[in-house]
Motif scaffolding. Structure first.
Motif, PDB file in Angstrom:
ATOM      1  N   MET A  50       0.835  -1.201   0.000  1.00 32.18           N
ATOM      2  CA  MET A  50       0.000   0.000   0.000  1.00 32.18           C
ATOM      3  C   MET A  50       0.872   1.255   0.000  1.00 32.18           C
ATOM      4  O   MET A  50       0.571   2.228  -0.701  1.00 32.18           O
ATOM      5  N   GLY A  51       1.956   1.232   0.771  1.00 29.20           N
ATOM      6  CA  GLY A  51       2.870   2.372   0.810  1.00 29.20           C
ATOM      7  C   GLY A  51       3.534   2.611  -0.536  1.00 29.20           C
ATOM      8  O   GLY A  51       3.680   3.759  -0.974  1.00 29.20           O
ATOM      9  N   GLU A  52       3.933   1.530  -1.208  1.00 26.92           N
ATOM     10  CA  GLU A  52       4.549   1.662  -2.530  1.00 26.92           C
ATOM     11  C   GLU A  52       3.542   2.214  -3.540  1.00 26.92           C
ATOM     12  O   GLU A  52       3.887   3.064  -4.364  1.00 26.92           O
ATOM     13  N   ASP A  53       2.308   1.736  -3.472  1.00 27.09           N
ATOM     14  CA  ASP A  53       1.262   2.239  -4.371  1.00 27.09           C
ATOM     15  C   ASP A  53       1.024   3.728  -4.136  1.00 27.09           C
ATOM     16  O   ASP A  53       0.920   4.510  -5.081  1.00 27.09           O
ATOM     17  N   ASP A  54       0.935   4.121  -2.870  1.00 24.84           N
ATOM     18  CA  ASP A  54       0.715   5.534  -2.544  1.00 24.84           C
ATOM     19  C   ASP A  54       1.889   6.391  -2.998  1.00 24.84           C
ATOM     20  O   ASP A  54       1.702   7.503  -3.487  1.00 24.84           O
ATOM     21  N   GLN A  55       3.109   5.869  -2.839  1.00 23.09           N
ATOM     22  CA  GLN A  55       4.295   6.621  -3.258  1.00 23.09           C
ATOM     23  C   GLN A  55       4.250   6.877  -4.761  1.00 23.09           C
ATOM     24  O   GLN A  55       4.505   7.996  -5.213  1.00 23.09           O
ATOM     25  N   ARG A  56       3.910   5.866  -5.537  1.00 20.90           N
ATOM     26  CA  ARG A  56       3.807   6.053  -6.990  1.00 20.90           C
ATOM     27  C   ARG A  56       2.657   6.995  -7.342  1.00 20.90           C
ATOM     28  O   ARG A  56       2.777   7.833  -8.233  1.00 20.90           O
ATOM     29  N   ARG A  57       1.559   6.857  -6.639  1.00 21.58           N
ATOM     30  CA  ARG A  57       0.380   7.672  -6.945  1.00 21.58           C
ATOM     31  C   ARG A  57       0.628   9.154  -6.685  1.00 21.58           C
ATOM     32  O   ARG A  57       0.207  10.013  -7.453  1.00 21.58           O
ATOM     33  N   TRP A  58       1.307   9.462  -5.586  1.00 19.66           N
ATOM     34  CA  TRP A  58       1.463  10.853  -5.167  1.00 19.66           C
ATOM     35  C   TRP A  58       2.855  11.417  -5.429  1.00 19.66           C
ATOM     36  O   TRP A  58       3.113  12.574  -5.086  1.00 19.66           O
ATOM     37  N   THR A 109       9.112  13.502   2.123  1.00 14.79           N
ATOM     38  CA  THR A 109       9.693  14.359   1.094  1.00 14.79           C
ATOM     39  C   THR A 109       9.145  13.978  -0.283  1.00 14.79           C
ATOM     40  O   THR A 109       8.826  12.815  -0.536  1.00 14.79           O
ATOM     41  N   PRO A 110       9.063  14.956  -1.190  1.00 22.11           N
ATOM     42  CA  PRO A 110       8.676  14.634  -2.568  1.00 22.11           C
ATOM     43  C   PRO A 110       9.753  13.773  -3.221  1.00 22.11           C
ATOM     44  O   PRO A 110      10.931  13.863  -2.874  1.00 22.11           O
ATOM     45  N   PRO A 147      12.413  12.747  -6.037  1.00 30.54           N
ATOM     46  CA  PRO A 147      13.225  13.562  -6.940  1.00 30.54           C
ATOM     47  C   PRO A 147      12.835  13.328  -8.400  1.00 30.54           C
ATOM     48  O   PRO A 147      12.292  12.285  -8.752  1.00 30.54           O
ATOM     49  N   GLY A 148      13.137  14.315  -9.217  1.00 32.78           N
ATOM     50  CA  GLY A 148      12.905  14.175 -10.651  1.00 32.78           C
ATOM     51  C   GLY A 148      11.521  14.628 -11.057  1.00 32.78           C
ATOM     52  O   GLY A 148      10.669  14.918 -10.222  1.00 32.78           O
ATOM     53  N   PRO A 149      11.326  14.693 -12.360  1.00 35.63           N
ATOM     54  CA  PRO A 149      10.010  15.110 -12.841  1.00 35.63           C
ATOM     55  C   PRO A 149       8.980  14.015 -12.583  1.00 35.63           C
ATOM     56  O   PRO A 149       9.233  12.840 -12.796  1.00 35.63           O
ATOM     57  N   GLY A 150       7.864  14.415 -12.092  1.00 33.98           N
ATOM     58  CA  GLY A 150       6.789  13.467 -11.828  1.00 33.98           C
ATOM     59  C   GLY A 150       5.482  14.044 -12.318  1.00 33.98           C
ATOM     60  O   GLY A 150       5.443  15.097 -12.961  1.00 33.98           O
ATOM     61  N   ARG A 151       4.425  13.362 -12.022  1.00 40.31           N
ATOM     62  CA  ARG A 151       3.109  13.855 -12.428  1.00 40.31           C
ATOM     63  C   ARG A 151       2.742  15.125 -11.678  1.00 40.31           C
ATOM     64  O   ARG A 151       2.072  15.998 -12.209  1.00 40.31           O
TER      65      ARG A 151
END
Length: 54
Positions: A27-35, A43-44, A46-50
């Motif tokens: 769930m944490g990995e999914d949330d990290q990718r989602r947000w 922390t946000p 790094p790099g360009p994201g959505r």
């Protein structure tokens, strides 16, 4: 007298703990990718994201 019923048999607490930890990690990995955010380090990513964090 009180009645205690075991509907699903005995509980393997170690296995249950492993399953819960794995599910929380997923769930944490999914949330990290989602947000685009690392909730562990608060922390946000790094790099360009959505998303663009300010």
């Amino acid at each position: 007298s009180p009645v205690c019923r075991s509907l699903f048999g005995p509980v393997d607490h170690e296995e249950l703990g492993r399953e819960l930890r794995n599910r929380l990690r997923e769930m944490g990995e999914d949330d990290q990718r989602r947000w685009d955010y690392n909730f562990q380090t608060d922390t946000p990513l790094p790099g360009p994201g959505r998303l663009r964090w300010e």
